[in-house]
Design a protein around this motif. Sequence first.
Motif, PDB file in Angstrom:
ATOM      1  N   VAL A  95      12.401   2.317  11.963  1.00 24.85           N
ATOM      2  CA  VAL A  95      11.605   1.244  12.560  1.00 24.85           C
ATOM      3  C   VAL A  95      10.210   1.756  12.915  1.00 24.85           C
ATOM      4  N   TYR A  96      10.161   2.942  13.513  1.00 25.98           N
ATOM      5  CA  TYR A  96       8.872   3.520  13.905  1.00 25.98           C
ATOM      6  C   TYR A  96       7.958   3.722  12.696  1.00 25.98           C
ATOM      7  N   GLU A  97       8.503   4.301  11.628  1.00 26.58           N
ATOM      8  CA  GLU A  97       7.682   4.584  10.458  1.00 26.58           C
ATOM      9  C   GLU A  97       7.133   3.305   9.834  1.00 26.58           C
ATOM     10  N   LEU A  98       7.974   2.278   9.747  1.00 25.58           N
ATOM     11  CA  LEU A  98       7.512   1.024   9.169  1.00 25.58           C
ATOM     12  C   LEU A  98       6.418   0.393  10.022  1.00 25.58           C
ATOM     13  N   LEU A  99       6.628   0.352  11.348  1.00 29.15           N
ATOM     14  CA  LEU A  99       5.615  -0.238  12.216  1.00 29.15           C
ATOM     15  C   LEU A  99       4.335   0.598  12.225  1.00 29.15           C
ATOM     16  N   ARG A 100       4.471   1.920  12.235  1.00 26.97           N
ATOM     17  CA  ARG A 100       3.300   2.790  12.219  1.00 26.97           C
ATOM     18  C   ARG A 100       2.458   2.560  10.975  1.00 26.97           C
ATOM     19  N   ASP A 101       3.109   2.564   9.801  1.00 28.82           N
ATOM     20  CA  ASP A 101       2.373   2.424   8.552  1.00 28.82           C
ATOM     21  C   ASP A 101       1.826   1.007   8.390  1.00 28.82           C
ATOM     22  N   ALA A 102       2.606   0.008   8.808  1.00 27.06           N
ATOM     23  CA  ALA A 102       2.131  -1.372   8.710  1.00 27.06           C
ATOM     24  C   ALA A 102       0.945  -1.598   9.640  1.00 27.06           C
ATOM     25  N   HIS A 103       0.968  -0.975  10.828  1.00 27.29           N
ATOM     26  CA  HIS A 103      -0.146  -1.107  11.762  1.00 27.29           C
ATOM     27  C   HIS A 103      -1.416  -0.494  11.190  1.00 27.29           C
ATOM     28  N   VAL A 141       7.920 -10.245   6.646  1.00 32.71           N
ATOM     29  CA  VAL A 141       8.883  -9.191   6.336  1.00 32.71           C
ATOM     30  C   VAL A 141       8.119  -7.912   6.021  1.00 32.71           C
ATOM     31  N   ILE A 142       8.537  -6.812   6.656  1.00 37.69           N
ATOM     32  CA  ILE A 142       7.936  -5.501   6.418  1.00 37.69           C
ATOM     33  C   ILE A 142       9.003  -4.570   5.867  1.00 37.69           C
ATOM     34  N   GLY A 143       8.728  -3.955   4.751  1.00 40.84           N
ATOM     35  CA  GLY A 143       9.696  -3.030   4.162  1.00 40.84           C
ATOM     36  C   GLY A 143       8.965  -2.017   3.295  1.00 40.84           C
ATOM     37  N   ALA A 144       9.673  -1.151   2.734  1.00 39.82           N
ATOM     38  CA  ALA A 144      11.036  -0.805   3.096  1.00 39.82           C
ATOM     39  C   ALA A 144      11.131   0.693   2.942  1.00 39.82           C
ATOM     40  N   THR A 145      11.952   1.301   3.770  1.00 40.21           N
ATOM     41  CA  THR A 145      12.202   2.725   3.595  1.00 40.21           C
ATOM     42  C   THR A 145      13.027   2.948   2.333  1.00 40.21           C
ATOM     43  N   ALA A 154       0.847  -1.183   0.000  1.00 37.26           N
ATOM     44  CA  ALA A 154       0.000   0.000   0.000  1.00 37.26           C
ATOM     45  C   ALA A 154       0.885   1.236   0.000  1.00 37.26           C
ATOM     46  N   VAL A 155       0.262   2.384  -0.189  1.00 36.76           N
ATOM     47  CA  VAL A 155       0.916   3.671  -0.007  1.00 36.76           C
ATOM     48  C   VAL A 155       0.258   4.319   1.215  1.00 36.76           C
ATOM     49  N   VAL A 156       1.064   4.584   2.240  1.00 38.93           N
ATOM     50  CA  VAL A 156       0.565   5.182   3.479  1.00 38.93           C
ATOM     51  C   VAL A 156       1.313   6.497   3.689  1.00 38.93           C
ATOM     52  N   ARG A 157       0.551   7.602   3.753  1.00 38.66           N
ATOM     53  CA  ARG A 157       1.157   8.936   3.898  1.00 38.66           C
ATOM     54  C   ARG A 157       2.202   9.205   2.812  1.00 38.66           C
ATOM     55  N   GLY A 158       1.933   8.707   1.641  1.00 40.55           N
ATOM     56  CA  GLY A 158       2.827   8.922   0.518  1.00 40.55           C
ATOM     57  C   GLY A 158       4.011   7.987   0.468  1.00 40.55           C
ATOM     58  N   GLN A 159       4.135   7.073   1.439  1.00 39.90           N
ATOM     59  CA  GLN A 159       5.265   6.153   1.490  1.00 39.90           C
ATOM     60  C   GLN A 159       4.806   4.744   1.144  1.00 39.90           C
ATOM     61  N   HIS A 160       5.574   4.092   0.288  1.00 39.44           N
ATOM     62  CA  HIS A 160       5.253   2.720  -0.081  1.00 39.44           C
ATOM     63  C   HIS A 160       5.639   1.766   1.049  1.00 39.44           C
ATOM     64  N   ILE A 161       4.765   0.813   1.328  1.00 38.26           N
ATOM     65  CA  ILE A 161       5.051  -0.204   2.326  1.00 38.26           C
ATOM     66  C   ILE A 161       4.541  -1.542   1.815  1.00 38.26           C
ATOM     67  N   TYR A 162       5.228  -2.611   2.173  1.00 33.83           N
ATOM     68  CA  TYR A 162       4.787  -3.943   1.775  1.00 33.83           C
ATOM     69  C   TYR A 162       5.035  -4.926   2.904  1.00 33.83           C
TER      70      TYR A 162
END
Length: 386
Positions: free
Chosen positions: A289-297, A270-274, A252-260
């Motif tokens: 770490v915070y941004e990845l966990l925040r967006d993945a949550h 596996v959660i990535g990636a900045t 997905a794209v969360v706050r303009g940042q791609h996350i998978y």
Amino acid sequence: MARTQDVLVVGGGIIGLGVAWRTAQRGLSVTVLDPAPGGGAARVAAGMLAPVTELQYGEEPLLRLGMASNERYAAFAAELREATGLDTGYRATGTLAVALDADDREELRELHAFHQRLGLDSSWLTGRECRKLEPMLAPGVRGGLHVADDHQVDPRRLAEALLAACAAAGVRFERAEAAGLLTTDGRATGVRLADGTELTAGQLVLAAGPRSHLLPGLPAGVLPPVRPVKGQVLRLRVPPAYAPFLSRNVRAVVRGQHIYLVPRADGELVIGATSEEQGFDTTVTAGGVYELLRDAHELVPGLTELPLVETGAGLRPGSPDNAPLLGPTALPGLTAATGHYRNGVLLTPVTADLIAEQLATGRTPELALPFSPDRFSSAERPEDTR
């Protein structure tokens, strides 16, 4: 002291190992030069094989290359398993790209229309249909794209299998770093090690990731800068009581940042990636770490109950146009196999096949032509620097 062979591959990541294995299968003698073969970005990468959901506008040639590689992956993984007995973690899971708000939904809608214009196989789903496929998704998911043919592999297992396959095929390993490129009469002929040893070869392949253009002695203009792009990744563990947590890749794209999120068969998630332009820094940061966990949550709320077992950061090799450099360079005798950026794992099979064919036949395959290293500039013929 000099040692010679048909082909010397400088760089032992999965790209270099794939090239070495396929080239040795064609009957050429091959040496891989790397202080720690099997390392590099593959130790951190999530391993999505997603040419369709990774597609961006203007990247149609890269799409064709990625789809050609994706189509080879099942056979590539099966051949590695037959040769080594090792499982690469290849899974035909599919990928679900979802939208969390109205703007993201419109962007995905446009991407779906683009897929349709290109004749790609992707399906539009409502938010309810997305949650039916993946019940752990957040209730606010607005819709998504399901691409059944975007799969996954475990890059760490892939690297181990390629190491074993290379050894079985007779590839030699020189666990050292190149201290300088050797040229004779304007042709690349080998490398010099720090202890003075010279490794000479009829052909050289430069597959050193983001350090490829930094090889000492490489004449200016032969390769464009291949920059490092930092990516931080998290690894969680799904306890058996929570399985199956996810059944396919989710992005997905969360706050303009791609996350998978990439779920493994063994329970790893596996959660990535900045994506950070920080030079060669591989520090794991609290912010990353915070941004990845925040967006993945926000995407999958239940994952905060899972154990966090590993954090890591790696370097993607990005070229000026973020597409790979494949084929002969302006320096005779030197072939490039680098600059794969976010697609290194996906493009390993096709890169190995194309470069091995060129090394064995002297002809550049048509599929590689759009990715010629000289598409940025032409280097003058270098003088003898040996």
